[in-house]
Write an enzyme that holds these catalytic residues in place. Structure first.
Site, PDB file in Angstrom:
ATOM      1  N   LYS A  47       0.757  -1.216   0.063  1.00 14.46           N
ATOM      2  CA  LYS A  47       0.025  -0.065  -0.096  1.00 14.46           C
ATOM      3  C   LYS A  47       0.819   1.126   0.001  1.00 14.46           C
ATOM      4  O   LYS A  47       0.722   2.263  -0.652  1.00 14.46           O
ATOM      5  CB  LYS A  47      -1.051  -0.051   1.309  1.00 14.46           C
ATOM      6  CG  LYS A  47      -1.585   1.437   1.590  1.00 14.46           C
ATOM      7  CD  LYS A  47      -2.431   1.385   2.683  1.00 14.46           C
ATOM      8  CE  LYS A  47      -1.595   1.666   4.070  1.00 14.46           C
ATOM      9  NZ  LYS A  47      -1.285   2.845   4.770  1.00 14.46           N
ATOM     10  N   ARG A  85      -3.856  10.156   4.843  1.00 13.79           N
ATOM     11  CA  ARG A  85      -2.809  10.821   5.102  1.00 13.79           C
ATOM     12  C   ARG A  85      -2.160  11.233   3.855  1.00 13.79           C
ATOM     13  O   ARG A  85      -1.553  12.119   3.330  1.00 13.79           O
ATOM     14  CB  ARG A  85      -1.843   9.997   5.954  1.00 13.79           C
ATOM     15  CG  ARG A  85      -0.578  10.814   6.154  1.00 13.79           C
ATOM     16  CD  ARG A  85      -0.591  11.977   7.003  1.00 13.79           C
ATOM     17  NE  ARG A  85       0.912  12.242   6.977  1.00 13.79           N
ATOM     18  CZ  ARG A  85       1.076  13.439   7.975  1.00 13.79           C
ATOM     19  NH1 ARG A  85       0.106  14.340   8.195  1.00 13.79           N
ATOM     20  NH2 ARG A  85       2.463  13.875   7.902  1.00 13.79           N
ATOM     21  N   ILE A 102       2.649  18.689   8.541  1.00 15.81           N
ATOM     22  CA  ILE A 102       3.066  18.404   7.295  1.00 15.81           C
ATOM     23  C   ILE A 102       4.190  19.546   6.893  1.00 15.81           C
ATOM     24  O   ILE A 102       4.715  19.962   5.979  1.00 15.81           O
ATOM     25  CB  ILE A 102       2.192  18.321   6.221  1.00 15.81           C
ATOM     26  CG1 ILE A 102       1.029  19.975   6.342  1.00 15.81           C
ATOM     27  CG2 ILE A 102       1.234  17.212   6.193  1.00 15.81           C
ATOM     28  CD1 ILE A 102       0.073  19.920   5.076  1.00 15.81           C
ATOM     29  N   ASP A 103       4.573  20.170   8.002  1.00 16.93           N
ATOM     30  CA  ASP A 103       5.750  21.451   7.933  1.00 16.93           C
ATOM     31  C   ASP A 103       6.907  20.950   7.118  1.00 16.93           C
ATOM     32  O   ASP A 103       7.395  21.769   6.370  1.00 16.93           O
ATOM     33  CB  ASP A 103       6.117  21.582   9.125  1.00 16.93           C
ATOM     34  CG  ASP A 103       6.718  20.643  10.342  1.00 16.93           C
ATOM     35  OD1 ASP A 103       6.173  19.571   9.992  1.00 16.93           O
ATOM     36  OD2 ASP A 103       7.628  20.944  10.819  1.00 16.93           O
ATOM     37  N   ARG A 142      -8.225  -0.387   4.743  1.00 16.09           N
ATOM     38  CA  ARG A 142      -7.406   0.482   4.080  1.00 16.09           C
ATOM     39  C   ARG A 142      -6.143  -0.296   3.770  1.00 16.09           C
ATOM     40  O   ARG A 142      -5.249   0.567   2.799  1.00 16.09           O
ATOM     41  CB  ARG A 142      -7.019   1.826   5.102  1.00 16.09           C
ATOM     42  CG  ARG A 142      -8.244   2.593   5.260  1.00 16.09           C
ATOM     43  CD  ARG A 142      -7.792   3.869   6.190  1.00 16.09           C
ATOM     44  NE  ARG A 142      -6.723   4.413   5.532  1.00 16.09           N
ATOM     45  CZ  ARG A 142      -5.683   4.720   6.405  1.00 16.09           C
ATOM     46  NH1 ARG A 142      -5.893   4.883   7.792  1.00 16.09           N
ATOM     47  NH2 ARG A 142      -4.428   5.264   5.946  1.00 16.09           N
TER      48      ARG A 142
HETATM   49  C1  EPZ Z   1       4.196   6.976   6.334  1.00 18.18           C
HETATM   50  O1  EPZ Z   1       3.639   7.880   6.700  1.00 18.18           O
HETATM   51  C2  EPZ Z   1       3.310   5.571   6.087  1.00 18.18           C
HETATM   52  N1  EPZ Z   1       2.434   6.028   5.401  1.00 18.18           N
HETATM   53  C3  EPZ Z   1       2.947   5.080   7.577  1.00 18.18           C
HETATM   54  O2  EPZ Z   1       1.992   4.251   7.486  1.00 18.18           O
HETATM   55  C4  EPZ Z   1       4.367   4.946   8.307  1.00 18.18           C
HETATM   56  O3  EPZ Z   1       3.828   4.723   9.608  1.00 18.18           O
HETATM   57  C5  EPZ Z   1       5.187   6.233   8.461  1.00 18.18           C
HETATM   58  O4  EPZ Z   1       5.558   6.396   6.966  1.00 18.18           O
HETATM   59  C6  EPZ Z   1       6.502   5.819   9.264  1.00 18.18           C
HETATM   60  O5  EPZ Z   1       7.053   4.658   8.403  1.00 18.18           O
HETATM   61  C7  EPZ Z   1       2.412   5.795   4.018  1.00 18.18           C
HETATM   62  O6  EPZ Z   1       3.433   5.673   3.487  1.00 18.18           O
HETATM   63  C8  EPZ Z   1       1.286   6.265   3.193  1.00 18.18           C
HETATM   64  P1  EPZ Z   1       6.364  10.209   8.197  1.00 18.18           P
HETATM   65  P2  EPZ Z   1       4.325   9.409   6.911  1.00 18.18           P
HETATM   66  O7  EPZ Z   1       6.191  11.654   7.580  1.00 18.18           O
HETATM   67  O8  EPZ Z   1       4.689   9.876   5.389  1.00 18.18           O
HETATM   68  C9  EPZ Z   1       6.439  13.633  11.662  1.00 18.18           C
HETATM   69  C10 EPZ Z   1       0.313   2.504   7.931  1.00 18.18           C
HETATM   70  O9  EPZ Z   1      -0.147   1.965   8.837  1.00 18.18           O
HETATM   71  N2  EPZ Z   1       6.606  14.540  10.641  1.00 18.18           N
HETATM   72  O10 EPZ Z   1       7.698   9.448   7.927  1.00 18.18           O
HETATM   73  O11 EPZ Z   1       3.001  10.144   7.189  1.00 18.18           O
HETATM   74  C11 EPZ Z   1       5.166  12.680  11.997  1.00 18.18           C
HETATM   75  O12 EPZ Z   1       4.502  13.484  12.792  1.00 18.18           O
HETATM   76  C12 EPZ Z   1       0.434   4.073   7.934  1.00 18.18           C
HETATM   77  O13 EPZ Z   1       0.328   2.136   6.715  1.00 18.18           O
HETATM   78  C13 EPZ Z   1       6.728  15.920  11.007  1.00 18.18           C
HETATM   79  O14 EPZ Z   1       6.805  16.209  12.084  1.00 18.18           O
HETATM   80  O15 EPZ Z   1       5.256   9.398   7.896  1.00 18.18           O
HETATM   81  C14 EPZ Z   1       5.701  11.782  12.401  1.00 18.18           C
HETATM   82  O16 EPZ Z   1       5.764  11.690  13.922  1.00 18.18           O
HETATM   83  C15 EPZ Z   1       0.607   4.803   9.183  1.00 18.18           C
HETATM   84  N3  EPZ Z   1       6.484  16.897  10.181  1.00 18.18           N
HETATM   85  C16 EPZ Z   1       6.870  11.300  11.789  1.00 18.18           C
HETATM   86  O17 EPZ Z   1       7.435  12.575  11.463  1.00 18.18           O
HETATM   87  C17 EPZ Z   1       6.191  16.322   8.675  1.00 18.18           C
HETATM   88  O18 EPZ Z   1       6.021  17.327   7.851  1.00 18.18           O
HETATM   89  C18 EPZ Z   1       7.008  10.327  10.757  1.00 18.18           C
HETATM   90  O19 EPZ Z   1       6.114  10.672   9.816  1.00 18.18           O
HETATM   91  C19 EPZ Z   1       6.144  15.083   8.360  1.00 18.18           C
HETATM   92  C20 EPZ Z   1       6.141  14.078   9.323  1.00 18.18           C
END
Ligand code: EPZ
Length: 471
Positions: A22, A92, A123-124, A398
């Site tokens: 996914k 997301r 998403i900063d 999902r």
């Molecule tokens: C991806 O989410 C995956 N989703 C998530 O899978 C997965 O848990 C995650 O990566 C970590 O491996 C998809 O690929 C669709 P991140 P993403 O940006 O991209 C912080 C599942 O169950 N952050 O690496 O949203 C954020 O808050 C899902 O399949 C910021 O602070 O993850 C988090 O604490 C859930 N600012 C951390 O980084 C930002 O702009 C990791 O987020 C972006 C992220």
């Protein structure tokens, strides 16, 4: 409303073919927007999130069609640059369309994305990276209005955290930007490598895919291609946990064993015998699992946060105590309360969960709190005595294609049923449910610097205080 009815207590045995990932398919679909001729994505899983991504593409003016496992996208006539709020809220990953729409249309209007409630998900990093590439972004009544008056240009970007989504947005935006982008502290997840492989096949020039520093030399335009989505390592880890929790023996086919390396040691520690060959993996579990001492989630190649929930459910029936530490998301243990309803002994304090294995769990009515939390409930239900009825299945749908069919093929007794109007979300009477053993709150686990979780939460013996500290 649909529910999953699982009759537990049966060893899983047999072979399961893992679907496409996914978390790879979604950014790949966003990236097809950059290609003016046809892209065919093979091994694309049938999931509600993938359907949402296809609906976004269609809204933008593309043609997105599915035949069996292949999704074909034709993006020669993009007519819109906005994503309706309803679609943005559904997942997301809709935010990964931002870089693609900006690169293709020069402007974009998106509201804030939805997705699993795992604590704040800002998403900063996406926005600051795109700003460095020339995007002007302002927020107006909950809508992000973005434009690139002079087109996107390459930039030197260092992420403060290797965010998966922000890395994907930068890679997609950089593929056709003017000049070279150097992205430092990039995410290294296999899904990132898959995106780089797809973009490269479409004509992008990317160096260092899968490494911390990735360089993208922008090209004029991308062409279409055929691409096979990598296997879903989280789906694989979930079925491994299900096999292990039932003392079963299962062969997983169509896995990329390299991508599973971060999770294998935990299964070995639990006493499972693992045999790898080609694209297959055999998991053979002992009658009672040993404890897994510590699982600490980390960005790849660390233990994946998405695999922690099914593994935690597995540990609920292991012998001894295990500690889970979540370092990626703030609030990933919402499902622990549901597992407790099944007799699991789990204490949660902030990002730490302490699991004391029990000889068995008991079936009852529970509800998915999020995607991976739902997977944890299914694992627990398979290992439990009696019938578990799982509600709020839209979370599970999902990320898991045909879970009931897969589990049934492995010998589980799993049925998707329609809840009758006005009935409770369980087959059991209130009296039966009330008889389930609840967490007693007085077990002697100590962790961290010798602090008892119960004491930290405001003292033992008070049910109210205990509840307040658990989530
Ligand atoms: C991806 O989410 C995956 N989703 C998530 O899978 C997965 O848990 C995650 O990566 C970590 O491996 C998809 O690929 C669709 P991140 P993403 O940006 O991209 C912080 C599942 O169950 N952050 O690496 O949203 C954020 O808050 C899902 O399949 C910021 O602070 O993850 C988090 O604490 C859930 N600012 C951390 O980084 C930002 O702009 C990791 O987020 C972006 C992220």
């Amino acid at each position: 409303m649909e529910r999953l009815r699982i009759e537990g207590g049966r060893r899983l045995e047999g072979t399961v073919a893992i679907h496409g990932a996914k978390n790879s398919a979604l950014p790949l679909l966003a990236a097809t927007l950059l290609c003016k001729d046809e892209c065919a994505l093979h091994n694309c899983p049938r999931l509600s999130d993938v359907d949402v991504a296809m609906r976004i593409l269609e809204h933008l003016g593309c043609r997105a069609t599915r035949q069996d496992g292949t999704v074909t996208v034709r993006a020669e006539a993009v007519s819109h640059h906005d994503v309706p709020e309803g679609l943005m809220r559904e997942m997301r990953s809709s935010i990964v369309f931002l870089g693609a729409i900006l690169a293709r249309c020069g402007e974009a209007a998106l509201s804030f994305p939805g997705g699993c409630e795992l604590g704040p998900r800002p998403i900063d990093l996406h926005l600051s990276s795109l700003r460095r590439m020339g995007a002007l972004i302002r927020e107006e009544f909950g809508v992000l209005r973005c434009r690139v008056p002079k087109g996107l240009h390459g930039a030197a970007i260092t992420l403060p955290f290797p965010s998966v989504g922000a890395t994907e947005n930068v890679l997609i935006a950089a593929a056709t930007a003017k000049g070279t982008t150097v992205l430092r502290n990039a995410a290294r997840e296999p899904e990132i490598c898959d995106l780089c492989a797809f973009l490269t096949r479409c004509g992008a020039r990317i160096h260092g895919a899968g490494e911390s520093t990735v360089t993208v030399e922008g090209v004029e335009a991308l062409h279409g291609c055929e691409h096979r989505v990598i296997p879903d390592r989280i789906e694989a880890a979930t079925y491994m946990a299900a096999a292990a929790a039932t003392g079963g023996t299962v062969v997983l086919k169509n896995v990329e064993t390299e991508h599973l390396m971060p999770v294998l040691p935990a299964f070995e520690e639990a006493g499972c015998r693992l045999t790898l060959w080609g694209d297959s993996l055999l998991v053979s579990a002992p009658p009672r699992l040993h404890r897994v001492r510590t699982v600490r989630t980390m960005p790849y190649p660390g233990f994946p946060t998405d695999a922690a929930a099914p593994l935690l459910a597995m540990c609920c029936v292991a012998e001894g105590t295990g500690v889970f530490v979540e370092t990626i998301f703030e609030s990933r243990y919402k499902y622990a309360g549901e597992l407790r309803r099944m007799g699991a002994c789990i204490k949660v304090e902030d990002r730490v969960a302490v699991v004391e294995g029990r000889p068995t769990l008991f079936g009852t009515g529970v509800a998915c709190t999020d995607l991976r939390g739902g997977a944890a409930l299914a694992v627990a239900a398979l290992a439990a005595e009696g019938v578990t009825v799982i509600g709020e299945l839209h979370h599970l749908d999902r990320g898991y294609e045909d879970m009931e069919r897969t589990l049934t093929a492995l010998g589980g007794t799993v049925k998707r049923t329609e809840a009758e109007h006005g009935t409770a979300d369980t087959d059991q009477s209130e009296e039966e449910t009330a008889c389930q053993p609840l967490y007693d709150g007085v077990h002697p686990i100590r962790y961290g610097r010798g602090t008892d979780p119960g004491e930290r939460a405001g003292g033992r013996g008070s049910e109210g205080k205990r509840q307040a500290s658990d989530e």
